[in-house]
Scaffold this active site. Structure first.
Site, PDB file in Angstrom:
ATOM      1  N   HIS A 131      -4.636 -10.071   2.298  1.00 48.88           N
ATOM      2  CA  HIS A 131      -3.714  -9.083   2.860  1.00 48.88           C
ATOM      3  C   HIS A 131      -2.720  -9.795   3.770  1.00 48.88           C
ATOM      4  O   HIS A 131      -3.111 -10.604   4.615  1.00 48.88           O
ATOM      5  CB  HIS A 131      -4.484  -8.011   3.631  1.00 48.88           C
ATOM      6  CG  HIS A 131      -5.359  -7.172   2.754  1.00 48.88           C
ATOM      7  ND1 HIS A 131      -6.655  -6.838   3.077  1.00 48.88           N
ATOM      8  CD2 HIS A 131      -5.124  -6.617   1.539  1.00 48.88           C
ATOM      9  CE1 HIS A 131      -7.170  -6.098   2.117  1.00 48.88           C
ATOM     10  NE2 HIS A 131      -6.259  -5.947   1.169  1.00 48.88           N
ATOM     11  N   GLY A 132      -1.453  -9.493   3.562  1.00 51.49           N
ATOM     12  CA  GLY A 132      -0.411 -10.225   4.275  1.00 51.49           C
ATOM     13  C   GLY A 132      -0.487 -10.122   5.783  1.00 51.49           C
ATOM     14  O   GLY A 132      -0.081 -11.042   6.500  1.00 51.49           O
ATOM     15  N   ASP A 133      -1.021  -8.999   6.295  1.00 57.35           N
ATOM     16  CA  ASP A 133      -1.091  -8.803   7.738  1.00 57.35           C
ATOM     17  C   ASP A 133      -2.443  -9.226   8.316  1.00 57.35           C
ATOM     18  O   ASP A 133      -2.816  -8.796   9.404  1.00 57.35           O
ATOM     19  CB  ASP A 133      -0.801  -7.333   8.083  1.00 57.35           C
ATOM     20  CG  ASP A 133      -1.788  -6.364   7.449  1.00 57.35           C
ATOM     21  OD1 ASP A 133      -2.561  -6.801   6.568  1.00 57.35           O
ATOM     22  OD2 ASP A 133      -1.797  -5.178   7.834  1.00 57.35           O
TER      23      ASP A 133
ATOM     24  N   ASN B 114      -6.169  -6.443  -3.151  1.00 56.12           N
ATOM     25  CA  ASN B 114      -7.603  -6.193  -3.206  1.00 56.12           C
ATOM     26  C   ASN B 114      -7.934  -4.827  -3.791  1.00 56.12           C
ATOM     27  O   ASN B 114      -9.041  -4.307  -3.604  1.00 56.12           O
ATOM     28  CB  ASN B 114      -8.235  -6.320  -1.814  1.00 56.12           C
ATOM     29  CG  ASN B 114      -9.714  -6.632  -1.882  1.00 56.12           C
ATOM     30  OD1 ASN B 114     -10.171  -7.341  -2.779  1.00 56.12           O
ATOM     31  ND2 ASN B 114     -10.480  -6.095  -0.944  1.00 56.12           N
TER      32      ASN B 114
ATOM     33  N   TYR C  38     -17.539   1.674   3.106  1.00 57.43           N
ATOM     34  CA  TYR C  38     -16.703   2.659   2.415  1.00 57.43           C
ATOM     35  C   TYR C  38     -16.319   2.086   1.064  1.00 57.43           C
ATOM     36  O   TYR C  38     -16.202   0.876   0.907  1.00 57.43           O
ATOM     37  CB  TYR C  38     -15.474   3.061   3.233  1.00 57.43           C
ATOM     38  CG  TYR C  38     -14.326   2.086   3.196  1.00 57.43           C
ATOM     39  CD1 TYR C  38     -13.435   2.045   2.131  1.00 57.43           C
ATOM     40  CD2 TYR C  38     -14.129   1.190   4.246  1.00 57.43           C
ATOM     41  CE1 TYR C  38     -12.387   1.159   2.095  1.00 57.43           C
ATOM     42  CE2 TYR C  38     -13.081   0.302   4.228  1.00 57.43           C
ATOM     43  CZ  TYR C  38     -12.217   0.270   3.148  1.00 57.43           C
ATOM     44  OH  TYR C  38     -11.178  -0.615   3.117  1.00 57.43           O
TER      45      TYR C  38
ATOM     46  N   GLU D  94     -15.087 -10.474   7.122  1.00 56.09           N
ATOM     47  CA  GLU D  94     -14.186  -9.972   8.160  1.00 56.09           C
ATOM     48  C   GLU D  94     -14.455 -10.830   9.395  1.00 56.09           C
ATOM     49  O   GLU D  94     -15.518 -10.753  10.006  1.00 56.09           O
ATOM     50  CB  GLU D  94     -14.474  -8.502   8.440  1.00 56.09           C
ATOM     51  CG  GLU D  94     -14.363  -7.584   7.221  1.00 56.09           C
ATOM     52  CD  GLU D  94     -12.925  -7.193   6.912  1.00 56.09           C
ATOM     53  OE1 GLU D  94     -12.039  -7.508   7.739  1.00 56.09           O
ATOM     54  OE2 GLU D  94     -12.689  -6.569   5.862  1.00 56.09           O
TER      55      GLU D  94
END
Length: 490
Positions: A124-126, A185, A285, A307
């Site tokens: 993810h880019g951020d 993703n 989730y 993460e």
């Protein structure tokens, strides 16, 4: 004039305060970053992502490498550590930026009967922390080779592949998705819902990852994310779309791998939200079209989603601390590929040549393929238990053996299979298509099993060709020779 200015200014201030303009500006910036409050501390990934049409603060990337700087850093690493590395690209992003990979091994670029591990950052880019940590990891390994036993084990016994940024375009835009604003993703084939099974419609970054796994046999993998502190494992989704624990066939092994990372981390295992600092993805989730489940199902690769920081985009000054917190986790996860599990190769009893085939464990509904050329396999399992391991190759008699897997030591089991024989005495051989370079491997295998016969045939054919060539040349010379001059006598 001054009185007019004061009146206008006070009117402007009253309107701004009444509308909450300053607070709204701050909150919109936080939302654009994907955080849930003004403290920029996200507690986890979000099922419904925020609208990211606006860019976050312009200074958020200060201290992080730009894409050009990342490219230079990767190439500089390749020059500095050329004795244990090679640099290659698996494709390009939407905007044409190369997806650079660092391979680290004592024999980079050569196929060996060793497990392979891959790290992928910046999916993810951020979430850019991963790309920074992966460059730090590569350089730390380079600096400590022949100085640290754990590093020596990784370099000498594993092929480690590092993709610092899967989504360089998203990083440039400071947003989650790529240049087409697609969440990478969510772009992989899904086992439950086939809405994105058209490979041509996928993003180039996704296609690059899929092609990469077709070319290389990866034993395990991990992608690095931000927004929480937990090691996530399959399944990442469930058929009923509910938030419930959904175990894959290798649930125990995945829990073991996730725990290696969590317990080696400074404080991940102390999480109050996730017991032991690990979680089943579907219980957290559901995610559909994710890279993690696709790796396990289609790539034969045990992938974790890590993460590694509560904040998606923390201040760059925090990167050294985050690196120290994650360093041993990353090293121990890679080293686990050779510290545990069952490893070996499959051979033919009549020719002694490697046989590409399949490895199964009794009681676990999952099959691991051997590599194509060397027929080596690397089956990750929970240590401290007893297993029945079976090797299967079409045209050969399957064999099984029982092993006790030690807690701190891997087990090596080579299989030598006998060819099956039909009622008339003919060998029933077939070639296992293991999905990677199968056509070339099949030719090589077919050639190798009867090498002596082929060699005799080649010699005979070469001799016949030699005789035929001489005959043709002789006929040509006769045809081209000038006729004898006749003498006229009077």
């Amino acid at each position: 004039m001054n009185l007019k200015f004061c009146i206008l200014f006070s009117f402007f201030v009253r309107n701004v305060i009444a509308r909450g303009g300053y607070r709204s500006t701050f909150l919109s910036s936080a939302a654009d970053l994907g955080f849930e409050n003004e403290s920029y501390a996200g507690s986890g990934r979000h099922l419904i992502e925020e609208n990211q049409s606006h860019h976050p603060r312009t200074d958020i990337a200060r201290g992080y490498m730009t894409n050009s700087e990342l490219e230079r850093a990767v190439k500089e690493f390749g020059r500095r550590c050329s004795h244990i590395s090679r640099i290659y690209s698996i494709g390009e992003s939407v905007r044409g930026f190369p997806l650079w990979v660092i391979e680290i091994s004592d024999k980079p670029g050569r196929e060996e009967p060793e497990p392979a591990f891959k790290f992928i950052g910046n999916v993810h880019g951020d979430e850019p922390v991963g790309r920074e940590l992966l460059l730090l990891l590569a350089n730390w390994i380079c600096d400590n080779y022949k100085r640290d036993p754990l590093v020596d084990l990784i370099v000498d016994k594993v092929h480690l592949h590092i993709l610092p940024s899967m989504n360089p375009d998203g990083f440039s835009f400071r947003r989650r998705g790529n240049a087409n604003n697609v969440d990478l993703n969510r772009d992989f084939p899904d086992q439950f819902f086939p809405w994105n099974n058209n490979e041509d419609a996928r993003q180039p970054e996704t296609k690059a990852i899929m092609s990469w796994l077709r070319e290389m046999c990866f034993t395990a993998s991990a992608s690095l994310h931000g927004g929480a502190l937990v090691a996530n494992y399959p399944w990442d989704a469930s058929l009923d779309k509910r938030k419930n624990y959904y175990a894959c066939p290798d649930d125990g092994t995945f829990r073991f791998l996730a725990s290696i990372y969590s317990k080696s981390h400074y404080n991940m295992s102390l999480s109050k939200e996730f017991e032991g600092g690990i979680t089943n993805g579907a219980a957290w989730y559901p995610v559909y079209g994710g890279m993690q489940d696709w790796n396990y199902i289609y790539g034969g690769c045990f992938e974790l989603t890590l993460e590694i920081s509560d904040n998606k985009w923390p201040n760059a000054k925090e990167l050294p601390t985050i690196w120290e917190y994650n360093k041993m986790s990353m090293l121990n996860l890679v080293a686990s590929l050779v510290k545990t599990g069952v490893h070996g190769r499959v051979f033919s009893s009549d020719s002694g040549r490697p046989l590409p085939g399949l490895i199964t464990i009794k009681g676990i509904n999952y099959t691991v393929k051997t590599s194509g050329t060397l027929a080596d396999y690397h089956r990750l399992l929970v240590p401290g238990e007893r297993y029945e391991v079976m090797a299967t190759v079409p045209g050969y008699k399957s064999k099984a053996t029982h092993i006790w897997l030690e807690k701190e030591e891997a087990t090596n089991v080579d299989f030598i299979l006998d060819p099956e024989v039909s009622s008339d005495g003919t060998l029933l051989r077939s070639i296992c298509d293991c999905g990677r370079k199968s056509r070339l491997l099949s030719i090589g295998y077919f050639w190798g099993t009867h090498f002596e016969v082929y060699l005799v045939l080649i010699v005979v054919l070469a001799f016949l060709c030699f005789l035929l060539t001489r005959r043709i040349k002789s006929n040509l010379l006769k045809q081209r020779s000038p006729p004898k001059r006749s003498v006229l006598t009077v």
